[in-house]
Design an enzyme around this catalytic site. Sequence first.
Site, short mmCIF file in Angstrom:
data_model
loop_
_atom_site.label_atom_id
_atom_site.label_comp_id
_atom_site.label_asym_id
_atom_site.label_seq_id
_atom_site.Cartn_x
_atom_site.Cartn_y
_atom_site.Cartn_z
N ARG A 115 0.99 -0.75 -0.09
CA ARG A 115 -0.22 -0.10 0.18
C ARG A 115 1.28 1.48 -0.17
NH1 ARG A 115 -5.23 -1.73 4.33
NH2 ARG A 115 -6.17 -3.08 2.60
N LYS A 140 -14.96 -14.60 6.87
CA LYS A 140 -16.93 -14.29 7.23
C LYS A 140 -18.01 -14.75 5.60
CE LYS A 140 -15.46 -11.76 11.84
NZ LYS A 140 -16.04 -11.02 12.38
N GLY A 147 -5.47 -7.88 1.74
CA GLY A 147 -3.79 -7.67 1.84
C GLY A 147 -3.06 -9.11 1.30
N GLY A 176 -11.93 -4.61 1.72
CA GLY A 176 -13.57 -4.39 1.74
C GLY A 176 -14.39 -3.67 0.45
#
Length: 609
Positions: A199, A360, A516, A539
């Site tokens: 990043r 999730k 990531g 996200g």
Amino acid sequence: MPEKKGLLARLIGGGAKPATKPKPAPKPAPKPAAKPVAKPAAKPAAKPAAKPAAAKPAAAAPAKSASGAPPQKPAGAMLASSRPANRPQVKPTITGSNGQPRPTGAPPTAPSRPANRPNVKATVKPGGASSPTPQARPVPRPIPRPAPPQTGPRRMAQEIISASGKRTIRELPMQGQRVLLRVDFNVPLSDGKIVDDSRIRAAVPTIKALLDGGASVVIMSHLGRPDGRVVDGLRLRPAAERLTQLIRVNVPTTGDALGVGTDDAVRRLRPGELLLLENVRFHAGEERNDPAFAERLASYGDVFVNDAFGAAHRAHASTVGVAAYLPSYVGLLMEQEVEALSNLLEKPARPFAAIVGGGKVSGKVAVLEALIKKVDLLILGGGVANTFLVASGRSVGKSLYESKMVDDARRILKLAQDRGVRVLLPVDGVVAKEVTRGTEFKVVSTDKLPASWHMVDLGPASITAIREALAPIKTILWNGPLGVFEIPSFAVATRELAKVAAEKADAGATVVVGGGDSIAALRQLGVAEKMTHLSTGGGASLEFLEGRDLPGLAVVPTAGSPYETLPIIYVSPVKPGGKAAAKRAPAKPKPIIKPSALDDEDDESDTLA
């Protein structure tokens, strides 16, 4: 007797001809004691009336003698000297009102004017008096600011076609500007050292472009989840040191995002210099999008540039709030991200496969539903696959799955079946007694998972099935690891998938990777540069693919727009048949956990057990 006297007088004076006694020149008549013309009382400032010519005592012309010669001056008369003998005779000089000499007989000069007053020509009126004619001032052109079609809170963009639809730094005159730049330096740390600097590297092109353009740059970012408290383990000094190595320019950091010291450091910035503010999430007003906190941040820049795609789906003060106070632009990374993901959804080469992993399902139901309508093949792994295994009637033992999302998983499987989309679930997996390093593990079929074991990675059969399924694929979208990537023993499937992605990219396929851990696997193998695009948003990428609005992108005006955005207030969405979500109470302080991986809610590195 009188004749003798006259003869005697002539003989003494030497005159040859008798003449009458010349009359002496009359003395100048004294000024008559005429009363001056009274000034009118109503106009005290008016000049006195001109005196008549007769009132001026004119000098009497000297009487000529009978012979016509001018009379001689009386004996003994003294003439006053007009000048000293040693001073040459010069003509008197007359100065004008401006102090400069003017020749005799020249008209008086016009009064001097200030340098900032235009020189206007004078016109003569019929009466003889002249007056300056003021030039007509140009009519000012109003700045076009037509009213927007809808007043009130700004409407969010319904669809983002490409980054060219947003105002980018290519439209920004950078010279002399102080740019407030939002980046995403939320990098994984281990013992205070950066594990993956992807990043930071992704933000370098925008930072260099601003510095080369003559701007000074104030950088702000977040790191981890400090929950509005100062956490020494989440300071941005490691990121500043890494950025210094990448751009070869010293990157100082502040002790706090706000404060007197920060104000002074910002004021001392010069063009070509940059400064990194401390973690903005050390302040509770960041995540609450506090207007006072946003306004204080905005005071550090002349313009705002958002290049933090990984945080674009968060309506925080540093991503959304400052856009209400400064002209806003997107950086090169944000433009590249939006363009790559838009092209992936709108015109992918077929067949198109999506690989979704992570821990999730709850945050990915909507994106899975959106992908089912776009892709030809859907591959699931990690904790996401566990919930779908339960939905398909299999047991997962003690593995992580979300019982409340089982019905949603069944609905997605039914939707895929109706649309003819193949969903590939694990056929075997690696199970362990504990999700820790050095624990016992083995490979079992997903039909016979032990009740007291945890599924932590995909097995060899599942890896082979994925490789075979991807053979004809021309477009791949991969987001999230297939196992517990933080533990090397349970990262085998993720690394094998990275190898397959590199092979497909070499073969000419379009490969877009986000998250990531997924990118970290590619970098470990040295194949990251082979990918078509590496997305820095976990996200944010998923929400964009889902079709949701990204607040950090929506507040930036469209390209060439004369408008600036209004403050946006985001509220919790209202569920069908329900009420708006209640305002969340402040969370109690949580114990500090040293970040060992990407620990932001944006990412997918959740524990799978």
